[in-house]
Each structure stands twice: as C-alpha cells, then as structure tokens.
Design a protein around this motif. Structure first.
Motif, PDB file in Angstrom:
ATOM      1  N   GLY A   1       0.810  -1.215   0.000  1.00 48.10           N
ATOM      2  CA  GLY A   1       0.000   0.000   0.000  1.00 48.10           C
ATOM      3  C   GLY A   1       0.837   1.256   0.000  1.00 48.10           C
ATOM      4  N   GLN A   2       1.924   1.247   0.760  1.00 52.47           N
ATOM      5  CA  GLN A   2       2.782   2.434   0.817  1.00 52.47           C
ATOM      6  C   GLN A   2       3.460   2.693  -0.525  1.00 52.47           C
ATOM      7  N   ALA A   3       3.973   1.649  -1.142  1.00 51.06           N
ATOM      8  CA  ALA A   3       4.657   1.826  -2.430  1.00 51.06           C
ATOM      9  C   ALA A   3       3.694   2.303  -3.497  1.00 51.06           C
ATOM     10  N   LEU A   4       2.514   1.695  -3.548  1.00 51.82           N
ATOM     11  CA  LEU A   4       1.514   2.108  -4.521  1.00 51.82           C
ATOM     12  C   LEU A   4       1.169   3.576  -4.334  1.00 51.82           C
ATOM     13  N   GLY A   5       0.929   3.977  -3.091  1.00 55.09           N
ATOM     14  CA  GLY A   5       0.579   5.370  -2.824  1.00 55.09           C
ATOM     15  C   GLY A   5       1.679   6.333  -3.209  1.00 55.09           C
ATOM     16  N   GLN A   6       2.921   6.004  -2.897  1.00 55.78           N
ATOM     17  CA  GLN A   6       4.021   6.921  -3.202  1.00 55.78           C
ATOM     18  C   GLN A   6       4.235   7.079  -4.705  1.00 55.78           C
ATOM     19  N   VAL A   7       4.211   5.972  -5.421  1.00 46.72           N
ATOM     20  CA  VAL A   7       4.474   6.049  -6.858  1.00 46.72           C
ATOM     21  C   VAL A   7       3.349   6.776  -7.585  1.00 46.72           C
ATOM     22  N   MET A   8       2.100   6.433  -7.277  1.00 43.40           N
ATOM     23  CA  MET A   8       0.978   7.079  -7.942  1.00 43.40           C
ATOM     24  C   MET A   8       0.862   8.550  -7.551  1.00 43.40           C
TER      25      MET A   8
ATOM     26  N   GLY B   1     -13.598  -6.548  -0.461  1.00 42.89           N
ATOM     27  CA  GLY B   1     -13.649  -7.106   0.883  1.00 42.89           C
ATOM     28  C   GLY B   1     -14.828  -6.628   1.692  1.00 42.89           C
ATOM     29  N   VAL B   2     -15.527  -5.606   1.190  1.00 42.94           N
ATOM     30  CA  VAL B   2     -16.674  -5.021   1.884  1.00 42.94           C
ATOM     31  C   VAL B   2     -17.853  -4.960   0.919  1.00 42.94           C
ATOM     32  N   PRO B   3     -19.078  -4.822   1.419  1.00 40.10           N
ATOM     33  CA  PRO B   3     -20.213  -4.642   0.516  1.00 40.10           C
ATOM     34  C   PRO B   3     -20.095  -3.328  -0.244  1.00 40.10           C
TER      35      PRO B   3
ATOM     36  N   ALA C   1      -8.829   1.856   2.226  1.00 48.23           N
ATOM     37  CA  ALA C   1      -7.955   0.681   2.055  1.00 48.23           C
ATOM     38  C   ALA C   1      -8.753  -0.610   1.980  1.00 48.23           C
ATOM     39  N   LYS C   2      -9.904  -0.671   2.655  1.00 50.61           N
ATOM     40  CA  LYS C   2     -10.715  -1.883   2.644  1.00 50.61           C
ATOM     41  C   LYS C   2     -11.245  -2.192   1.246  1.00 50.61           C
TER      42      LYS C   2
END
Length: 479
Positions: A309-316, A389-391, A411-412
């Motif tokens: 999650g951290q890598a995805l957020g930083q790059v994007m 993962g959620v409705p 994040a969910k």
C-alpha cells in the motif's frame, strides 16, 4: 427493429455483427444510445460531457471498417483524451482543459470503428474507490441509486450497467476497473503490465501500476476490446507481451478449456475475512470450477501488505503531484484553496516532502512485491478471491472532503485488487450474484503475467455456467 431492445439484447460484438449484416445501421445505434443517455443519465450521472451531434455525423459517414464498426462507446474522463472534449481528470483545476487531439487509445478505438459518444465521470485524479468528485458530483449505482458505482471508473460502469451502451473505456491503478465492475455487476479485466500502452505517454511513474482497458457486460466484449488496444507504442518502456496462441483474445475464447490449477481464499493477506456475501460467492465459484474440471484447493499468495500500500501510494502520488504542478505552471499561478479536493491536497502536500530516495525505495518495493507473489503462480494457474472485501458502500462513505474518513475506509476497498497493480499481473472481476440488499457481488480471477487469454476463457466458462444479468433493471430502486 426496436433499437432500444437492441441495446438490451446484444453486446458490442453482437451489435457490430448486426451492422456488418446490415440489419441495423450505425446511425440507428447512435440514435438508440443518445435516447438512452437522454432518458437515464439525469438519474445516473454517468457522463460529464457528450458529443452526440459529432458522433451522429460520424455514424452517418464512412466509418473505418474495423471489428466493432458502428458500435457506440464512451471514454473515461481520466487518462484518455478525445479531441475537442473536456479532459478534467475530475478536478476543478482542470475543469476547462480541452484535449487538442485524440490520445493513443482513442485513435485505436476509432480505427476499430467505435463511435465515441462522450466522456464518463471519474473521481479527482482517480484518487477514490468511489466516483464522487466535487467538480461533477457523484455517479449513481444503477442497482440502487443510494450506493456507489465504485471508482475510479464509476462513470463508465454506471453507463454500461445502466443500459446506455454496451461497453466503455476504463483504467486501473489500484482496482479502478475491477472495483466499479464489482459494484455494478459487470465484467472488468485489468490487463498485464505492458499489454496496453499508457495513453498519454508521459506518466512514467504511474504507468508501471496503472493500465487501461474497459468495463463490459460480457466476457467476449472485453476480449474484443483488448484486441483493439493491445500492443505497444514505439518507445514504450515495457516489452510487448506475446499475443495469444489463438491469434486474438476473442479467438482464444473458442479454444477448448484446459484443466487449470486454482487456489482460492476468502480472507485478505492479513487474514481478515471478506464480507459474508463475498465469502459465499468465492466458495460457490470454487465449487463450480471444480465441477467444470479444474483442480481447486484453498491457497493464497503471500505478500507484505503494508509495504504494498505504501509503495503504490508513493508512486501514484508522485505522478499526480507532477500533474498538478505542471498544470499550475501552464496557468502561471499558485495553487488555490478550491483547485483540488481536501484529500488530494493532503496527498499533494505529503508528496511535496517526499525525497528522491523515498521514491527510489518505493519503486524497489514494487519489484520486491512482484517477486514475493510470483512463486504462487508456479504452483497455481489462477488465484480466486473476492474482488471487494466489503459490501458496495453507500455514497458519502468515501468522502474526499474528509481525509480522515478516507484513510479509515478506502484501504478496505482495495484489499484484493491493489497488489496486482504493484505486481503487474492480469486480474479480472467477474459478477457472482447479489447480497441480501440486492447489490452485486463479484469474485476476482488473477493469473500469471501475460495470461489474459487464460483468464478470459475461465471467465467465459463461468459466464456460461452461471450467467449474470447484463444490466440493471430500469428504473433503479432508490432505497
């Protein structure tokens, strides 16, 4: 011929076949779609701009003799330009930006004979798993208008599930094809890294993670549209993947099914179970795949969830930060309070403090996560999981005006999707029934790099064995 029924009874491939046989004309299809947009878009708010008159002139003229000649199509208002149309990225900072020329993907769509009718809604810069931008307002789920269409391709999903047209462009940087497909009961394939070129050609940081394709009602439409856009542009930074052995993705659907090794899981990488309806959908699908002759057992890849999650957020975020700064330079002014949404501002300010070393480590993490996940696909051909993962959330749950709420809920939405943007593996959301509230539920199929044909064949097996509704009933329920 009732052209309204045509839209209900035929997918894009079927409509193109009718045009080819001269049973209906492109102009008649365009009229049917324009009527549907006029009737339904005020309720669903799928489109941010239309070009019906220009499309009508194109449909009445000499369209290219491509495989989807005469079929109306929509393009997401993020990452794909249409000449003369708004290119707002869902942001007030770009509200008056107009594309000077078609992007690479639009060029390929037109070459295939598709008729572009408009641009669809997107959250600001695609930074939300729900399509609720302050600039255009929310899109509404055709299955229940109190609920989200997902994001960031939620406008495209609303247009297709709402019966306005058979398919629409979408793109996916953390689940933005698969999440709206899941929320709206559609099929949505995220292709492998390198399969489809970056439309604008300049998003060098986002491109390893984000990739374009479509949301569709049928598997074969997804295959046909992938044939249209697949293949690199000269100078692309990633090697082109080999074409399917059948010669095209559409032809690959006709190949005899092979017995595949399928692992399945109903919990995320941290062991948290998906919501009960999603768990049941995965278990039903696992049982069905076993009945269809596949070897199915409980198994899951392992990866570092927080680092992903951290890598995805930083790059994007780095790519979005540059986009904002470049726009301000173009306008010759500083950032104003109302230029961007509060959540985007938080991201922008945090990214401004990012060091080059931080970004380098994020890119290294992208490689590391790919190597953590890859061994699973040496033992299994396909991983079956929930898509969400959620409705399907109600509108307002993912509120970009409240950054704290976004961090609590967002994040969910990507528990099962974002890792495959980091790894670059192909991944598809497949409709798998409905929950107790009558909202769609979906499962996700993921394969090894370049295995789109294999995923499409398996999805087509499921489509035949357990067909799903091609669109929501009209008018939609509101409560």
């Amino acid at each position: 011929m009732d052209t309204g029924e045509l839209l209900d009874d035929h997918d894009a491939v079927g409509l193109a076949d009718l045009v080819r046989r001269r049973e209906v004309s492109p102009a008649e299809l365009l009229d049917a779609v324009s009527w549907r947009i006029e009737e339904r878009d005020p309720t669903l708010r799928a489109f941010v701009a239309t070009r019906v008159e220009a499309a009508r002139a194109e449909a009445a003229g000499e369209l290219p003799d491509g495989p989807l000649r005469g079929v109306p199509f929509a393009v997401k208002d993020l990452g794909c330009d249409v000449a003369g149309m708004v290119s707002s990225q869902g942001s007030r900072l770009f509200a008056d930006a107009v594309a000077a020329r078609d992007g690479a993907l639009t060029t390929r769509y037109r070459r295939a004979g598709l008729v572009v009718v408009g641009k669809t809604n997107s959250p600001e810069f695609g930074k939300n798993a729900s399509t609720e931008p302050l600039l255009h307002g929310p899109s509404y789920n055709p299955w229940r208008t109190t609920h989200s269409t997902g994001g960031s391709s939620g406008g495209s999903a609303a247009a297709v599930a709402g019966g306005m047209l058979p398919a629409a462009h979408a793109n996916d940087g953390g689940g933005s094809i698969r999440i709206p497909a899941a929320c709206c009961g559609l099929f949505g394939l995220k292709p492998s890294r390198g399969r489809v070129p970056d439309d604008q050609g300049l998003s060098a940081l986002a491109y390893p993670l984000s990739i374009a394709h479509a949301v569709t009602r049928t598997v074969r439409d997804s295959a046909a549209l992938l044939d249209v856009v697949a293949g690199p542009l000269p100078g692309d930074p990633y090697a082109a993947l080999p074409a399917p052995a059948a010669g095209s993705f559409l032809a690959a659907l006709d190949a005899a099914p092979t017995r595949l090794r399928v692992g399945f899981a109903t919990a995320n990488v941290d062991g948290i179970a998906a919501h009960p309806a999603a768990v049941r959908a995965v278990e039903r699908t696992a049982a069905l795949l076993a009945e269809l002759g596949h070897r199915v057992e409980e198994a899951a890849p392992v990866w570092d969830g927080p680092a992903t999650g951290q890598a995805l957020g930083q790059v994007m975020s780095a790519a979005t930060h540059a986009q904002i700064e470049d726009r301000l330079a173009e306008l010759g002014r500083e950032l104003r309070e109302d230029d961007i949404e509060p959540f985007t501002r938080v991201i922008h300010e945090r990214t401004a403090a990012m060091r080059g070393a931080d970004l380098s480590r994020a890119l290294q993490t992208v490689v590391r996560i790919g190597r953590e996940v890859a061994p699973f696909f040496e033992s299994y051909d396909v991983w079956l999981s929930p898509t969400l993962g959620v409705p399907v959330p109600e509108l307002g749950v993912l509120d970009t005006s409240d950054p704290a709420s976004m961090y609590a809920h967002a994040a969910k939405m990507t528990w099962f999707t974002s890792v495959f943007n980091v790894t670059g593996l192909p991944s598809a959301s497949v409709p798998a029934g409905f929950d107790e509230a009558g909202l769609p539920v979906a499962i996700q199929l993921t394969g090894r790099l370049g295995a789109e044909a294999q995923l499409l064949r398996m999805a087509a097996q499921l489509e035949e064995a357990a067909p799903w509704p091609r669109q929501a009933t009209w008018p939609p329920p509101v409560g």
